[in-house]
Every structure is written in structure tokens, then in C-alpha cells.
Design a protein around this motif. Structure first.
Motif, PDB file in Angstrom:
ATOM      1  N   TYR A  18      44.719  44.495  38.861  1.00  0.00           N
ATOM      2  CA  TYR A  18      43.497  45.222  38.468  1.00  0.00           C
ATOM      3  C   TYR A  18      42.994  46.129  39.614  1.00  0.00           C
ATOM      4  O   TYR A  18      41.768  46.543  39.698  1.00  0.00           O
ATOM      5  N   GLY A  19      43.900  46.356  40.601  1.00  0.00           N
ATOM      6  CA  GLY A  19      43.394  47.289  41.745  1.00  0.00           C
ATOM      7  C   GLY A  19      42.891  46.550  42.999  1.00  0.00           C
ATOM      8  O   GLY A  19      42.554  47.290  43.889  1.00  0.00           O
ATOM      9  N   GLY A  20      42.887  45.457  43.171  1.00  0.00           N
ATOM     10  CA  GLY A  20      42.361  44.963  44.208  1.00  0.00           C
ATOM     11  C   GLY A  20      43.276  44.818  45.325  1.00  0.00           C
ATOM     12  O   GLY A  20      44.504  44.490  45.324  1.00  0.00           O
ATOM     13  N   GLY A  21      42.894  44.976  46.827  1.00  0.00           N
ATOM     14  CA  GLY A  21      43.712  44.952  47.819  1.00  0.00           C
ATOM     15  C   GLY A  21      43.646  43.514  48.530  1.00  0.00           C
ATOM     16  O   GLY A  21      43.466  42.808  47.721  1.00  0.00           O
ATOM     17  N   SER A  22      44.200  43.402  49.628  1.00  0.00           N
ATOM     18  CA  SER A  22      44.469  42.188  50.289  1.00  0.00           C
ATOM     19  C   SER A  22      43.193  41.410  50.689  1.00  0.00           C
ATOM     20  O   SER A  22      43.245  40.204  50.663  1.00  0.00           O
ATOM     21  N   TRP A  23      42.287  42.367  50.965  1.00  0.00           N
ATOM     22  CA  TRP A  23      40.871  41.605  51.275  1.00  0.00           C
ATOM     23  C   TRP A  23      40.257  40.982  50.062  1.00  0.00           C
ATOM     24  O   TRP A  23      39.578  40.194  49.935  1.00  0.00           O
ATOM     25  N   THR A  24      40.546  41.789  48.877  1.00  0.00           N
ATOM     26  CA  THR A  24      40.048  41.459  47.778  1.00  0.00           C
ATOM     27  C   THR A  24      40.678  40.081  47.193  1.00  0.00           C
ATOM     28  O   THR A  24      40.141  39.014  46.819  1.00  0.00           O
ATOM     29  N   GLN A  25      41.741  40.006  47.479  1.00  0.00           N
ATOM     30  CA  GLN A  25      42.776  38.627  47.166  1.00  0.00           C
ATOM     31  C   GLN A  25      42.251  37.596  48.101  1.00  0.00           C
ATOM     32  O   GLN A  25      42.141  36.332  47.969  1.00  0.00           O
ATOM     33  N   LEU A  26      41.745  38.031  49.447  1.00  0.00           N
ATOM     34  CA  LEU A  26      41.351  37.082  50.427  1.00  0.00           C
ATOM     35  C   LEU A  26      40.108  36.501  49.815  1.00  0.00           C
ATOM     36  O   LEU A  26      39.905  35.057  49.750  1.00  0.00           O
ATOM     37  N   TRP A  27      39.027  37.203  49.374  1.00  0.00           N
ATOM     38  CA  TRP A  27      37.806  36.845  48.880  1.00  0.00           C
ATOM     39  C   TRP A  27      37.677  36.171  47.839  1.00  0.00           C
ATOM     40  O   TRP A  27      37.174  35.155  47.502  1.00  0.00           O
ATOM     41  N   ARG A  28      38.605  36.636  46.679  1.00  0.00           N
ATOM     42  CA  ARG A  28      38.686  36.227  45.326  1.00  0.00           C
ATOM     43  C   ARG A  28      39.682  34.988  45.076  1.00  0.00           C
ATOM     44  O   ARG A  28      39.349  33.904  44.309  1.00  0.00           O
ATOM     45  N   VAL A  29      40.690  34.790  45.958  1.00  0.00           N
ATOM     46  CA  VAL A  29      41.643  33.848  45.750  1.00  0.00           C
ATOM     47  C   VAL A  29      41.907  32.888  46.922  1.00  0.00           C
ATOM     48  O   VAL A  29      41.759  31.727  46.761  1.00  0.00           O
ATOM     49  N   ARG A  30      42.211  33.718  47.848  1.00  0.00           N
ATOM     50  CA  ARG A  30      42.799  32.757  49.072  1.00  0.00           C
ATOM     51  C   ARG A  30      41.864  31.895  49.832  1.00  0.00           C
ATOM     52  O   ARG A  30      42.269  30.699  50.091  1.00  0.00           O
ATOM     53  N   LEU A  31      40.491  32.228  50.103  1.00  0.00           N
ATOM     54  CA  LEU A  31      39.498  31.470  50.566  1.00  0.00           C
ATOM     55  C   LEU A  31      39.259  30.062  49.805  1.00  0.00           C
ATOM     56  O   LEU A  31      39.179  29.024  50.435  1.00  0.00           O
ATOM     57  N   ARG A  32      39.051  30.021  48.380  1.00  0.00           N
ATOM     58  CA  ARG A  32      38.782  28.920  47.705  1.00  0.00           C
ATOM     59  C   ARG A  32      40.257  28.169  47.722  1.00  0.00           C
ATOM     60  O   ARG A  32      40.126  26.937  47.808  1.00  0.00           O
ATOM     61  N   ALA A  33      41.232  28.643  47.597  1.00  0.00           N
ATOM     62  CA  ALA A  33      42.742  27.846  47.809  1.00  0.00           C
ATOM     63  C   ALA A  33      42.862  27.207  48.890  1.00  0.00           C
ATOM     64  O   ALA A  33      43.396  26.009  49.139  1.00  0.00           O
TER      65      ALA A  33
END
Length: 252
Positions: free
Chosen positions: A155-170
Motif C-alpha cells: 500500500y506504499g508504506g516504507g520501513s518507518w510505516t512498517q515500524l509504526w504499524r506492525v513492528r512496534l506492536r509485535a
């Protein structure tokens, strides 16, 4: 047949240990007083009272708490940088490992010369927690679901979007596993710092009681420090369970 809760076995084991300790203290070590019985330790603890313990406990908790906050903040920032900029991971990990391997008893006097007030104790407490939390945070950030990461990128998200949306919660379950181990480690770092030079704190109180041959008081201070470390561990574990209800209990 219904199984007894685990806390029943724990309480039974603790009671048995206290009984054995009481008997050994009143028989084997009756003359040397090196290991006083629990009843004598508790008697001295209550005799010293709140007025003796609270100023020392407050000082140590403040130093350990500040060190815990600073050390964990540094560890989390380092973990994020390692995940986002893999090129610097090896260098930063070596730096964190070096800080973990530093002999606290050796660098304490150096810090006491360089800094004043509570700063040396806070630094020692922070150094005691950085590596443990860094490993937990790093493992957690890298445990993010690959499908979710790919979806964000699609959906066009970069590594920082992945960090905020997915990685931090995981990362939260593994992060809290590191944080709860870091809590008693920060207490230990602060007390060692007080041993090397301070005006108040549990470490100072223990040195004074040792020098005055107050054996029961020395044991009482040690038990108070142990109880505080256990409480810090338990409180961090409880917060972790409340914030990560989806995580397996073995991870939390």
C-alpha cells in the motif's frame, strides 16, 4: 483429582525454607551469628522501623528508576536504529556488548570522580539494563509477521510505516521480557554504585551495618533490597501481561 495451584507449592516451599533457616540459625550458627534466624532479622527490621529504611529505600529507588528509564530508552532507540539501518547494526551491537561486559566494580570509582550526586549510580544502573533490553527489543521488532509487513509495503508504506504499524506492536511481548529482567538489574547497579561512594541508600546502610557488626540489620537490608527487586520484576511482568493479552504466557 483437582490439581493445587502453583502458588500453594511456592508458599509451602517458602515456609519450609524459613523453618529450616530458623532451626539452623538457632543451632549451627548460634555462636557465630553469621546467619541469624528469620525471627531475629524481622525483629531488628521492625525495631529499625520506617524512619531508618524509607530514606535509604527512596534514594535507591530513585537511582534505580532513573537508570532503568535511561538505560531502556537508549536500548529501544538502538534497537530501532539497528532494524531501520542494518549497516550500523554490527557496530552498535558490539558497543552494547562492550557496555554489558564492563566490570561495574572497576568503572564505578571512575564515574564517581567524573560526576557528582546521583549521576554515577544512575549510569551504573543504566549500564546494567541496556544490553538485556536491547536484545529483547531487537528480537521483538524482527518477529513481526512478514505478511503484514508486505501488506504495508504493497500500500506504499516504507520501513518507518512498517515500524509504526506492525513492528512496534509485535515487539511488545519480547520487549517486556527484557524490561522485567532489567528491573532487578537496575536495582543491583544502583546498590553497587552506592557501595562505591554515596551519602545514603541501601548500599550505604549495608556498609554501615557491616562495619558496626549489626548482623541482623545487614540481613534485614539485604532482604528489603531483594523484596524491592522482586516487586519491580513482578510489577513489570504485570504491566506486560495487561498490555500484551495476545502474547503466550511463556513470552510475557
Amino acid at each position: 483429582m483437582r490439581k493445587s495451584p502453583q502458588w500453594v507449592f511456592g508458599a509451602g516451599g517458602l515456609f519450609t525454607l524459613l523453618v529450616i533457616w530458623e532451626v539452623v540459625g538457632r543451632t549451627v550458627f548460634a555462636d557465630s551469628r553469621a546467619v541469624p534466624p528469620p525471627t531475629a532479622i524481622l525483629g531488628q527490621l521492625f525495631a529499625d522501623g520506617f524512619g531508618f529504611y524509607w530514606p535509604n529505600v527512596e534514594t535507591t529507588l530513585r537511582e534505580a528508576g532513573m537508570g532503568w528509564l535511561w538505560g531502556n530508552a537508549i536500548a529501544i532507540v538502538l534497537a530501532v536504529v539497528m532494524v531501520q539501518v542494518p549497516l550500523v547494526e554490527k557496530a552498535l551491537m558490539q558497543l552494547a556488548l562492550a557496555s554489558y561486559c564492563l566490570p561495574v566494580i572497576a568503572i564505578g570509582p571512575v564515574l564517581a570522580v567524573l560526576f557528582s550526586d546521583d549521576t554515577p549510580k544512575v549510569i551504573l544502573a543504566a549500564l546494567s539494563v541496556i544490553f538485556t533490553t536491547l536484545v529483547g527489543a531487537l528480537v521483538g521488532l524482527r518477529s513481526a509477521d512478514r505478511t503484514s509487513l508486505d501488506l504495508v509495503r504493497a500500500y506504499g508504506g516504507g520501513s518507518w510505516t512498517q515500524l509504526w504499524r506492525v513492528r512496534l506492536r509485535a515487539s511488545l511481548p519480547s520487549l517486556f521480557a527484557g524490561l522485567r529482567i532489567a528491573a532487578p538489574a537496575a536495582m543491583l547497579g544502583a546498590i553497587i554504585g552506592e557501595y562505591l561512594g554515596a551519602e545514603s541508600g541501601l548500599g550505604v546502610a549495608m556498609i554501615n551495618s557491616q562495619q558496626s557488626l549489626a548482623v541482623e540489620r545487614t540481613w534485614g537490608i539485604a532482604l528489603v533490597a531483594t523484596a524491592l527487586s522482586g516487586a519491580a520484576y513482578g510489577l513489570t511482568a504485570l504491566v506486560g501481561r495487561l498490555l500484551t493479552p495476545w502474547a503466550p504466557r511463556t513470552v510475557r
